[in-house]
Design a protein around this motif. Structure first.
Motif, short mmCIF file in Angstrom:
data_model
loop_
_atom_site.label_atom_id
_atom_site.label_comp_id
_atom_site.label_asym_id
_atom_site.label_seq_id
_atom_site.Cartn_x
_atom_site.Cartn_y
_atom_site.Cartn_z
N GLY A 30 0.81 -1.21 0.00
CA GLY A 30 0.00 0.00 0.00
C GLY A 30 0.84 1.26 0.00
O GLY A 30 0.45 2.27 0.56
N GLY A 31 2.04 1.19 -0.58
CA GLY A 31 2.93 2.34 -0.65
C GLY A 31 3.76 2.55 0.60
O GLY A 31 4.47 3.55 0.72
N VAL A 32 3.71 1.63 1.57
CA VAL A 32 4.43 1.77 2.83
C VAL A 32 5.48 0.67 2.95
O VAL A 32 5.18 -0.50 2.72
N VAL A 52 0.35 -9.90 -3.79
CA VAL A 52 -0.73 -9.20 -3.11
C VAL A 52 -0.57 -9.46 -1.62
O VAL A 52 -0.06 -10.50 -1.21
N GLY A 53 -0.99 -8.50 -0.79
CA GLY A 53 -0.91 -8.66 0.65
C GLY A 53 -2.27 -9.02 1.23
O GLY A 53 -3.31 -8.61 0.71
N TYR A 54 -2.25 -9.79 2.31
CA TYR A 54 -3.47 -10.16 3.02
C TYR A 54 -3.25 -9.86 4.50
O TYR A 54 -2.31 -10.37 5.11
N ASP A 58 -3.13 -11.62 13.49
CA ASP A 58 -2.05 -11.44 14.45
C ASP A 58 -0.64 -11.61 13.88
O ASP A 58 0.33 -11.57 14.61
N ARG A 59 -0.52 -11.76 12.58
CA ARG A 59 0.80 -11.96 11.98
C ARG A 59 1.18 -10.88 10.98
O ARG A 59 2.01 -11.10 10.11
N GLY A 60 0.56 -9.74 11.06
CA GLY A 60 0.88 -8.68 10.11
C GLY A 60 0.26 -8.95 8.76
O GLY A 60 -0.90 -9.32 8.66
N ILE A 61 1.06 -8.82 7.72
CA ILE A 61 0.57 -8.98 6.35
C ILE A 61 1.29 -10.16 5.71
O ILE A 61 2.51 -10.23 5.71
N THR A 62 0.50 -11.08 5.17
CA THR A 62 1.07 -12.23 4.47
C THR A 62 1.10 -11.92 2.99
O THR A 62 0.10 -11.45 2.42
N ILE A 63 2.23 -12.17 2.35
CA ILE A 63 2.42 -11.89 0.94
C ILE A 63 2.19 -13.18 0.14
O ILE A 63 2.84 -14.20 0.39
N ARG A 81 -9.54 -7.30 3.41
CA ARG A 81 -8.20 -7.59 3.93
C ARG A 81 -7.13 -7.60 2.85
O ARG A 81 -5.96 -7.83 3.13
N LYS A 82 -7.51 -7.36 1.62
CA LYS A 82 -6.56 -7.37 0.50
C LYS A 82 -5.85 -6.03 0.39
O LYS A 82 -6.46 -4.97 0.49
#
Length: 89
Positions: A30-32, A52-54, A58-63, A81-82
């Motif tokens: 998301g640009g961050v 894509v990120g999900y 509790d684990r942050g973002i899964t790629i 959540r996408k």
């Protein structure tokens, strides 16, 4: 692009220093940069795969790879959540 409020919440709750990141490559979500990300074991994306990120609970973002079957099933009910993601340079 993510709304400013979402980016601020992400920075406060899932920011981790670069040394503690769980990914092996720079990823922008998301640009961050420098968000807590994990590489999905189901599809094991590697650069230059389209990703894509999900947002997990509790684990942050899964790629994931954009064509990951598991990810596509998840998104049938959880589009909220996408997140856009791309490999760093």
């Amino acid at each position: 692009e993510l709304p400013t409020k979402v980016i601020e919440i992400a920075k406060q709750t899932i920011f981790r220093p670069t040394a503690e990141r769980t990914t092996k490559a720079d990823i922008t979500v998301g640009g961050v940069n420098n968000l807590m990300t994990r590489i999905a074991k189901c599809c094991n994306p590697v650069s230059p795969d389209d990703i894509v990120g999900y947002v997990t609970r509790d684990r942050g973002i899964t790629i994931h790879r954009q064509d990951c079957a598991f990810m596509l099933r998840l998104l049938e009910s959880r589009q909220d959540r996408k997140l856009t993601a791309q490999w760093g340079e």
